[in-house]
Design a protein around this motif. Structure first.
Motif, PDB file in Angstrom:
ATOM      1  N   GLU A  68      36.128  30.926  41.637  1.00 48.27           N
ATOM      2  CA  GLU A  68      35.466  30.602  42.895  1.00 48.27           C
ATOM      3  C   GLU A  68      36.470  30.637  44.046  1.00 48.27           C
ATOM      4  OE1 GLU A  68      32.749  27.522  42.566  1.00 48.27           O
ATOM      5  OE2 GLU A  68      31.887  27.970  44.529  1.00 48.27           O
ATOM      6  N   GLY A  69      36.066  31.279  45.151  1.00 46.31           N
ATOM      7  CA  GLY A  69      36.898  31.299  46.348  1.00 46.31           C
ATOM      8  C   GLY A  69      38.026  32.300  46.332  1.00 46.31           C
ATOM      9  N   THR A  70      38.008  33.225  45.362  1.00 48.11           N
ATOM     10  CA  THR A  70      39.089  34.208  45.329  1.00 48.11           C
ATOM     11  C   THR A  70      38.554  35.610  45.586  1.00 48.11           C
ATOM     12  OG1 THR A  70      38.842  34.600  42.969  1.00 48.11           O
ATOM     13  CG2 THR A  70      40.400  32.883  43.635  1.00 48.11           C
ATOM     14  N   ILE A  71      39.499  36.481  45.901  1.00 52.55           N
ATOM     15  CA  ILE A  71      39.170  37.898  46.014  1.00 52.55           C
ATOM     16  C   ILE A  71      39.819  38.608  44.846  1.00 52.55           C
ATOM     17  CG2 ILE A  71      39.367  39.972  47.422  1.00 52.55           C
ATOM     18  CD1 ILE A  71      39.535  38.228  49.873  1.00 52.55           C
ATOM     19  N   VAL A  72      39.006  39.307  44.071  1.00 46.58           N
ATOM     20  CA  VAL A  72      39.518  40.015  42.907  1.00 46.58           C
ATOM     21  C   VAL A  72      39.249  41.492  43.118  1.00 46.58           C
ATOM     22  CG1 VAL A  72      39.248  40.364  40.432  1.00 46.58           C
ATOM     23  CG2 VAL A  72      39.111  38.058  41.392  1.00 46.58           C
ATOM     24  N   THR A  73      40.256  42.314  42.863  1.00 42.65           N
ATOM     25  CA  THR A  73      40.046  43.745  43.049  1.00 42.65           C
ATOM     26  C   THR A  73      40.144  44.469  41.720  1.00 42.65           C
ATOM     27  OG1 THR A  73      40.746  45.709  44.258  1.00 42.65           O
ATOM     28  CG2 THR A  73      42.488  44.217  43.567  1.00 42.65           C
ATOM     29  N   VAL A  74      39.375  45.555  41.609  1.00 42.73           N
ATOM     30  CA  VAL A  74      39.441  46.400  40.422  1.00 42.73           C
ATOM     31  C   VAL A  74      39.927  47.764  40.882  1.00 42.73           C
ATOM     32  CG1 VAL A  74      38.174  47.449  38.532  1.00 42.73           C
ATOM     33  CG2 VAL A  74      37.541  45.178  39.332  1.00 42.73           C
ATOM     34  N   LEU A  75      41.078  48.179  40.377  1.00 45.72           N
ATOM     35  CA  LEU A  75      41.619  49.482  40.739  1.00 45.72           C
ATOM     36  C   LEU A  75      41.336  50.472  39.625  1.00 45.72           C
ATOM     37  CD1 LEU A  75      45.153  48.386  41.995  1.00 45.72           C
ATOM     38  CD2 LEU A  75      43.074  48.682  43.336  1.00 45.72           C
ATOM     39  N   GLY A  76      41.372  51.733  39.957  1.00 48.05           N
ATOM     40  CA  GLY A  76      41.165  52.741  38.934  1.00 48.05           C
ATOM     41  C   GLY A  76      40.757  54.050  39.562  1.00 48.05           C
ATOM     42  N   ALA A  77      41.004  55.137  38.829  1.00 44.38           N
ATOM     43  CA  ALA A  77      40.677  56.455  39.365  1.00 44.38           C
ATOM     44  C   ALA A  77      39.167  56.625  39.441  1.00 44.38           C
ATOM     45  CB  ALA A  77      41.278  57.528  38.469  1.00 44.38           C
ATOM     46  N   ASN A  78      38.726  57.670  40.132  1.00 43.27           N
ATOM     47  CA  ASN A  78      37.312  57.996  40.130  1.00 43.27           C
ATOM     48  C   ASN A  78      36.879  58.326  38.715  1.00 43.27           C
ATOM     49  OD1 ASN A  78      36.006  58.018  42.780  1.00 43.27           O
ATOM     50  ND2 ASN A  78      37.750  59.302  43.320  1.00 43.27           N
ATOM     51  N   GLY A  79      35.731  57.789  38.324  1.00 42.13           N
ATOM     52  CA  GLY A  79      35.244  58.056  36.982  1.00 42.13           C
ATOM     53  C   GLY A  79      35.748  57.068  35.950  1.00 42.13           C
ATOM     54  N   ALA A  80      36.507  56.055  36.400  1.00 37.40           N
ATOM     55  CA  ALA A  80      37.004  55.057  35.449  1.00 37.40           C
ATOM     56  C   ALA A  80      35.905  54.081  35.044  1.00 37.40           C
ATOM     57  CB  ALA A  80      38.189  54.303  36.052  1.00 37.40           C
ATOM     58  N   ALA A 124      43.731  47.007  49.200  1.00 38.72           N
ATOM     59  CA  ALA A 124      43.054  46.121  48.263  1.00 38.72           C
ATOM     60  C   ALA A 124      44.019  45.079  47.716  1.00 38.72           C
ATOM     61  CB  ALA A 124      42.440  46.941  47.130  1.00 38.72           C
ATOM     62  N   LEU A 125      45.206  45.533  47.371  1.00 38.49           N
ATOM     63  CA  LEU A 125      46.185  44.590  46.813  1.00 38.49           C
ATOM     64  C   LEU A 125      46.670  43.615  47.878  1.00 38.49           C
ATOM     65  CD1 LEU A 125      48.250  46.860  44.415  1.00 38.49           C
ATOM     66  CD2 LEU A 125      46.602  45.084  43.823  1.00 38.49           C
ATOM     67  N   GLU A 126      46.618  44.055  49.113  1.00 36.59           N
ATOM     68  CA  GLU A 126      47.054  43.176  50.194  1.00 36.59           C
ATOM     69  C   GLU A 126      46.075  42.011  50.382  1.00 36.59           C
ATOM     70  OE1 GLU A 126      47.627  44.471  54.539  1.00 36.59           O
ATOM     71  OE2 GLU A 126      48.930  45.733  53.290  1.00 36.59           O
ATOM     72  N   VAL A 127      44.784  42.329  50.261  1.00 36.56           N
ATOM     73  CA  VAL A 127      43.779  41.316  50.575  1.00 36.56           C
ATOM     74  C   VAL A 127      43.423  40.459  49.354  1.00 36.56           C
ATOM     75  CG1 VAL A 127      41.723  42.707  50.145  1.00 36.56           C
ATOM     76  CG2 VAL A 127      41.665  40.972  51.917  1.00 36.56           C
ATOM     77  N   ALA A 128      43.623  41.005  48.147  1.00 37.27           N
ATOM     78  CA  ALA A 128      43.120  40.309  46.964  1.00 37.27           C
ATOM     79  C   ALA A 128      44.128  39.302  46.421  1.00 37.27           C
ATOM     80  CB  ALA A 128      42.783  41.326  45.873  1.00 37.27           C
ATOM     81  N   ASP A 129      43.593  38.361  45.582  1.00 42.85           N
ATOM     82  CA  ASP A 129      44.451  37.392  44.914  1.00 42.85           C
ATOM     83  C   ASP A 129      44.808  37.863  43.515  1.00 42.85           C
ATOM     84  OD1 ASP A 129      44.104  35.419  47.018  1.00 42.85           O
ATOM     85  OD2 ASP A 129      42.039  35.319  46.300  1.00 42.85           O
ATOM     86  N   PHE A 130      43.881  38.566  42.911  1.00 39.91           N
ATOM     87  CA  PHE A 130      44.056  38.948  41.523  1.00 39.91           C
ATOM     88  C   PHE A 130      43.539  40.368  41.350  1.00 39.91           C
ATOM     89  CE2 PHE A 130      43.578  38.771  36.924  1.00 39.91           C
ATOM     90  CZ  PHE A 130      44.630  37.949  36.551  1.00 39.91           C
ATOM     91  N   GLY A 131      44.093  41.122  40.426  1.00 40.28           N
ATOM     92  CA  GLY A 131      43.648  42.496  40.271  1.00 40.28           C
ATOM     93  C   GLY A 131      43.545  42.923  38.823  1.00 40.28           C
ATOM     94  N   TYR A 132      42.608  43.849  38.583  1.00 42.06           N
ATOM     95  CA  TYR A 132      42.472  44.481  37.274  1.00 42.06           C
ATOM     96  C   TYR A 132      42.624  45.981  37.479  1.00 42.06           C
ATOM     97  CZ  TYR A 132      40.361  40.117  35.624  1.00 42.06           C
ATOM     98  OH  TYR A 132      40.121  38.823  35.297  1.00 42.06           O
ATOM     99  N   VAL A 133      43.152  46.658  36.480  1.00 41.80           N
ATOM    100  CA  VAL A 133      43.238  48.113  36.557  1.00 41.80           C
ATOM    101  C   VAL A 133      42.391  48.693  35.437  1.00 41.80           C
ATOM    102  CG1 VAL A 133      44.738  50.126  36.468  1.00 41.80           C
ATOM    103  CG2 VAL A 133      45.540  48.010  37.540  1.00 41.80           C
ATOM    104  N   MET A 134      41.474  49.579  35.807  1.00 43.24           N
ATOM    105  CA  MET A 134      40.577  50.196  34.824  1.00 43.24           C
ATOM    106  C   MET A 134      40.948  51.643  34.610  1.00 43.24           C
ATOM    107  SD  MET A 134      36.682  49.094  35.536  1.00 43.24           S
ATOM    108  CE  MET A 134      35.823  49.986  34.252  1.00 43.24           C
ATOM    109  N   GLU A 135      40.883  52.073  33.360  1.00 45.44           N
ATOM    110  CA  GLU A 135      41.010  53.489  33.057  1.00 45.44           C
ATOM    111  C   GLU A 135      40.012  53.846  31.975  1.00 45.44           C
ATOM    112  OE1 GLU A 135      45.091  54.637  32.213  1.00 45.44           O
ATOM    113  OE2 GLU A 135      45.549  54.137  34.295  1.00 45.44           O
ATOM    114  N   THR A 136      39.287  54.931  32.173  1.00 49.72           N
ATOM    115  CA  THR A 136      38.240  55.389  31.251  1.00 49.72           C
ATOM    116  C   THR A 136      37.493  54.233  30.589  1.00 49.72           C
ATOM    117  OG1 THR A 136      39.874  55.597  29.487  1.00 49.72           O
ATOM    118  CG2 THR A 136      39.321  57.593  30.709  1.00 49.72           C
TER     119      THR A 136
END
Lengths: 291, 366, 258, 256
Positions: free
Chosen positions: D30-42, D201-213
């Protein structure tokens, strides 16, 4: 003066077309589906009103029979959406077109099996009364038809342009996905729309029956009403009424001034002419795509 | 599952993917040619009817399935082909083949003429314009009595090609072969168009008119070509239909027939040539099935002849409703699924054909 | 003589002025970028050049001849190809078929020879395939050659659209936001392809793009539009130091800190 | 039980016939910004669509504030406080801008809607001039702004943002990220952000996930992610100089 008389008759006829067309437009505007069974729903509404109200059938008081028909058809519309249209949710327009055409066949068969194929006449309190305006004699049912149609069109127009639900209906038809993202219950809205269309069909049916006789093939009037909706610009409610009136007027005048055989084809000739010069009808609802 | 490895560009272009596929179709043609030796005259007549409807179906499939232009009025073009052919043979004394060819071409020209004013119409507007056209033609046939025989109608002239009688009733086998030959030629031509630039242009205007234009596809020209070709084929179907019915009037070409044609290609599976054939088969068989069913009911109930008016169209409608609800991809889609199921047999996964939720967007934005 | 010459063009939609007196010209072999805030009229300019909209005033010339009397479908045969901001591919077709449509203006086989699929038609088809295969090779689209567009990821679609334009073998290609929505890696690929399109295929490029990194890396000249007016035109370095550009487009009001 | 606002557990989902996400678990506190990174099609968009109920998951669970929401109708999920701002300018083209914004507040019955409209228009002043215009006549970037503004109208607890910067000019990209940060700080809205512009995205977020396929291959606080060599190379464009050589290598000969 004969022309004036023709005109009034044409207007009243046109109003019935307009009311059926209103049903088409209603469904199209809110679901982007095309209901080819609207004419048959009108026919069913007329038969239900007769079945409830006529002495030979249900024998209910006229007004009760009318309300009953509207309620039953509203429920029918909703049931139709639930059982037939909902499984097709997200499918192409053409699937719905074919489905409703086919369902129209079924409705005609059912109506024929219940009420027979001979024309029936509705008993109603204002049958046979006339009002005279100078040289023009108006029958009371014609006046009722015109008044009810104008009223219904106005109400539906306000509903769509002013109320939140009406705007949500339009939104749901323009972009189902985005509507879902905004929390608009698209399926429930479809159900409501078909309910409204059913009720409108019943109203059209009652007015149609008030003016003459009904048999199962009356549903085919839907095709003419369809032409009306397209002339008006599919998706525009006032357009539907206007289209209905144009067709209603063209018929008697073509019969009088061209030849009797041409009354049948004149509406379609007008339709094709309108489409050639204004491809999306008089009140066009189509706009250019953003590139 | 067979995997075909492509080793040349020609591989993608040729008619059949591989020898196996080619031999399947060859077997089908051999079977079709041999059919009159197996079936009696009545059944051959029925099969001939299916073939003619398949031609008409291909005509509409080209326009609606491939070029994306919905027509609810193709009975009008059947009528044009039918009457033109009969009039050309009777009044102008043309031999069958010349008249037949010319009737198709005439219908095609009519199609192009229709396409020019209506080419700006899309989707439902086009459907309604063509529906209106169908109604108009119905009435025009009645009004043009000197040529069309009005409500009484015309009688199809007899067919002789090179002195051989090919008439529907005189020699149903030969009439069947004639229709089969026409079917084969049209199917081949249709396939050829689809693998050539024109076929690609059709699909392009179906998928995106804007993009098609940006790629240099002329909308008006391409739509007119689609209408023209579609009507050419439909006109030929109409000409054969005249012989098939022997006598015909405006009631043979009502709007209901137009609608039936559209139903046919949807049931068959829109967007494939196969679909036209499957659709013709299903729609051709329904009335027979209803008749058989009625006879059966009569026997069971024991009353003398149940004659319920409108039963046929009612049941027909019901079958269609069920079809669209439960098999929206048409017969072709169902058969494709079965085929893939068997080809992949132990590895088949249900989700190969899963129906994800899908959502529509307005077509009022063009 | 300039290849493409836009003179004093004004376009209005309803009450809104989309373009006001815009003039510029593109030289053969140039990579010409158009940047500006959203709603500045960049796409409108593209739509004008590819003839999807009409100007109220002004002139557009290709090789000195006006193209304002031409329709959209004529532009392909004049050698102008384009891509779309929102990606507009033929969804039900495969990548290969999409690229083959790009060859539409180069078809020669007559109607009849297509219907009987004459040897000439077959030879032509094979020639088209070869041309398309060169594009597939150029853009590295082998993996998705036989796939339908409907199932492809966004990044691949963007490349396919460029490929469809290149299959036409155009003289000018208009790229509408070629790198938007692409990942860092994909947009770097796009950057190299753009310079290769000019270097290897000799095609002049006109592009709308927001990514100033990409714009500065590849373009020769940059036109900056804001609210339908030209506010700057010059090399990437020149426009990036233009105060009005800094304000309206990059949102920097004072001199950048570093 | 981690007690996160949004919990995704072992989610699998199809995009068409493709299994686009294959067993994903993630949390949004609650109250956080989470970003999901990954290439197109991930599979990032499929993930968001599955959370918002537009796609049905094949397997797995989604819990929002402790309640299971997977396989619910999308409108039911919106009413629980998740709003999804999709990529690709999904607006109502024939409705006016104002009506579009009103539709954003469809699930609300309070009286603050008019005030909220003026507030979101404050964030995107260009919409102010266009309030009475059909949304379909807006330029691409303006439609994108409208889509974000409309999402704000729902007063969500959690916003799923799919490529909010797509097609926006640098000025507006910065503007939109400022809005996201303000919403997060001032109103405590949690955000799940999918964005190609990894740097922002990494600048604004608190936590991040990286997705691949379709799988999550890396997660961590944004500080940690920014330090990661892989992230720097593949998402922040850290090896610009060697890229040309890389690409030459990637281009192989076809079978021809």
């Amino acid at each position: 003066m004969e022309d004036l008389q023709l005109m009034v008759g044409g207007l009243a006829n046109g109003c019935v077309y307009g009311l059926i067309a209103l049903g088409f437009v209603l469904i199209y505007k809110a679901t982007e589906q095309v209901n080819f069974a609207q004419g048959d729903m009108m026919m069913l509404g007329a038969f239900i009103a007769i079945g409830l109200g006529n002495e030979s059938h249900g024998g209910l008081p006229f007004w009760l029979a009318c309300v009953g028909a509207v309620v039953i058809m509203a429920a029918f519309g909703m049931a139709m959406e639930r059982t037939l249209l909902r499984p097709l949710f997200g499918q192409s327009q053409i699937a719905v077109v074919i489905l409703t055409i086919a369902f129209g066949f079924v409705l005609r068969f059912i109506a024929g099996a219940i009420w027979g194929h001979d024309p029936l006449v509705m008993d109603h309190p204002i049958a046979g009364t006339h009002v005279t305006f100078g040289p023009v004699v108006l029958s009371a049912d014609e006046i009722a038809v015109i008044a009810v149609t104008v009223l219904l069109t106005g109400l539906l127009y306000l509903f769509f342009s002013r109320t939140k639900l009406g705007i949500a209906m339009q939104a749901a038809s323009q972009n189902q996905l985005a509507a879902y993202y905004m929390g608009i219950p698209v399926k429930r809205i479809h159900g409501l729309t078909w309910m409204l269309a059913g009720a409108t069909a019943a109203a059209a049916g009652i007015l149609f029956a008030a003016k003459g006789s009904v048999d199962p093939s009356a549903g085919l009037l839907g095709i003419k009403a369809f032409a009306a909706a397209v002339i008006g610009g599919f998706g525009s409610l006032p357009g539907a009424l206007l289209g209905g009136l144009i067709i209603g007027l063209v018929e008697p005048f073509a019969a009088r001034y061209v030849a009797a055989g041409y009354a049948q084809i004149a509406p379609y000739a007008v339709l094709i002419l309108v489409l050639i010069f204004r491809p999306h009808g008089l009140f066009a609802q189509v706009s250019g795509k953003k590139l | 599952m067979r995997v075909s490895f492509k080793t040349s560009y020609n591989h993608d272009i040729r008619l059949f993917a591989d020898g196996y596929q080619a031999s399947r179709y060859a077997a089908l043609v051999v079977l079709a040619v041999g059919l009159p030796f197996v079936l009696d005259d009545f059944l051959i007549g029925e099969v001939t009817g299916v073939l003619i409807w398949a031609i008409a179906g291909m005509g509409l499939m080209l326009l609606t399935g491939h070029a994306g232009q919905v027509s609810l009025g193709h009975a009008a073009f059947l009528a044009v082909g039918c009457y033109a052919h009969a009039i050309l043979m009777d009044r102008f004394g043309l031999p069958f083949l010349a008249s037949f060819a010319l009737a198709g071409v005439l219908t095609g020209i009519v199609g192009v003429l229709i396409a020019i004013p209506v080419f700006r119409l899309h989707g439902i507007y086009l459907a309604i314009a063509t529906l209106a056209l169908s109604m108009l033609v119905e009435d025009i046939i009645v009004l043009a009595e000197p040529w069309t025989g009005g409500v009484i109608g015309l009688t199809a002239p007899t067919i002789t090609i090179g002195g051989i009688d090919m008439d529907r009733f005189g020699s149903p086998d030969r009439f069947y072969w004639l229709c089969l030959a026409v079917v084969l030629l049209i199917t081949l031509g249709y396939r050829n168009i689809l693998r050539a630039p024109l076929g690609r242009a059709f699909v392009a205007i179906r998928d995106s008119e804007v993009s098609a234009q940006a790629m240099g596809v002329r909308l008006a020209w391409t739509k007119a070509a689609a209408f023209g070709l579609s009507c050419l084929i439909t006109g030929w179907a109409g000409a054969l239909l005249g012989h098939f019915f022997y006598t015909f009037n405006h009631e043979v070409f009502t709007v209901v027939v137009s609608i039936q044609l559209l139903l046919m290609i949807v049931i068959g599976g829109i967007g494939s040539i196969h679909g036209a054939f499957y659709g013709a088969l299903v729609v051709g068989m329904i009335p027979q099935a209803i008749n058989i069913g009625r006879d059966w009911i009569t026997q069971v109930i024991g009353t003398g002849g149940v004659a319920i008016p409108g039963l046929e169209t009612g049941v027909f409608g019901l079958i269609l409703v069920l079809f669209i609800l439960f098999e929206p991809q048409g017969v072709h889609g169902r058969i494709t699924k079965w085929r893939i199921y068997f080809e992949l047999f132990p590895f088949y996964r249900r989700d190969l054909f899963r129906r994800q939720r899908s959502y529509l967007k307005t077509e009022r934005i063009r | 003589m300039s290849l493409l010459d836009v003179r004093d063009v004004t376009i209005r939609f309803g009450g809104v002025t989309a373009l006001a007196n815009v003039s510029f010209s593109v030289e053969p072999g140039e990579i010409f970028a158009i940047v500006g805030p959203n709603g500045a009229g960049k796409s409108t300019l593209f739509n004008l050049i590819s003839r999807f909209c009409e100007p109220e005033a002004g002139e557009v010339r290709l090789d000195g001849a006006s193209i304002l009397d031409r329709r959209p479908a004529d532009m392909a045969s004049l050698g102008i190809a384009r891509t779309f901001q929102n990606i507009d591919l033929f969804e039900t077709s495969t990548v290969l078929q999409n690229l083959l449509i790009g060859r539409h203006t180069r078809r020669r086989a007559s109607f009849a020879s297509q219907a009987v699929f004459s040897p000439a038609a077959r030879r032509e088809e094979i020639a088209h395939r070869e041309a398309v295969e060169r594009v597939i090779d150029f853009l590295d689209l082998h993996a998705s050659r036989e796939q339908r567009i409907a199932g492809l990821p966004y990044g691949t679609r963007k490349v396919v659209e460029v490929g469809r334009a290149l299959a036409m073998e155009p003289r000018i290609v208009l790229l509408d936001e070629p790198a938007s929505g692409l990942s860092t890696e994909e947009s770097r690929d796009m950057q190299f392809w753009i310079s290769d399109i000019r270097a290897e295929l000799g095609i002049t490029i006109l592009m709308v793009e927001h990514d100033m990194g990409l714009v500065s890396a590849v373009s020769d000249r940059v036109l900056v539009l804001a609210e339908g007016r030209v506010i700057a035109l010059g090399t990437p370095a020149e426009v990036q130091s233009h105060p009005e550009v800094l304000h309206a487009f990059l949102g920097i009001d004072r001199e950048p800190e570093a | 039980m981690s007690g996160a606002l949004l919990e995704v557990r072992n989610l699998e989902s199809y995009y068409g016939p493709v299994l686009a996400i294959r067993g994903i678990s993630l949390d949004v506190q609650e109250g956080t910004i989470v970003t999901v990174l990954g290439a197109n099609g991930a599979g990032k968009t499929t993930l968001l669509k599955t959370i918002s109920g537009v796609l049905n998951p094949e397997k797995g669970a989604v819990r929002f504030a402790g309640e299971a929401i997977a396989r619910k109708e999308p409108d039911a999920i919106v009413r629980r406080g998740i709003v999804h701002v999709p990529e690709g300018r999904e607006i109502f083209p024939l409705l006016t801008v104002a009506q579009n914004l009103e539709m954003g507040a469809y699930c609300r019955a309070d009286r603050g809607i008019a005030a909220d409209i003026s507030r979101v228009v404050d964030y995107f002043p260009i919409l102010q001039e266009r309030m009475a215009q059909p949304a379909g006549t807006l330029s691409g970037g303006q439609q994108q702004m409208l889509a974000v503004a409309r999402g704000l109208m729902a007063r969500p607890k959690l916003m799923l943002l799919d490529e909010p910067s797509l097609g926006l000019s640098p000025l507006l990209v910065r503007g939109i990220f400022n809005v996201i940060r303000r919403l997060n700080q001032e109103r405590g809205i949690s955000v799940l952000l999918v964005e190609q512009n990894a740097r922002l995205a990494l600048e604004v977020a608190d936590f991040g996930y990286v997705m691949e396929t379709g799988r999550i291959v890396l997660d961590g606080s944004t500080e940690a992610l920014k330090e990661s060599r892989d992230i720097q190379e593949f998402y922040l464009g850290g090896h610009q100089n060697s890229a040309r050589g890389d690409r030459r290598w990637k281009r192989r000969k076809s079978w021809r």
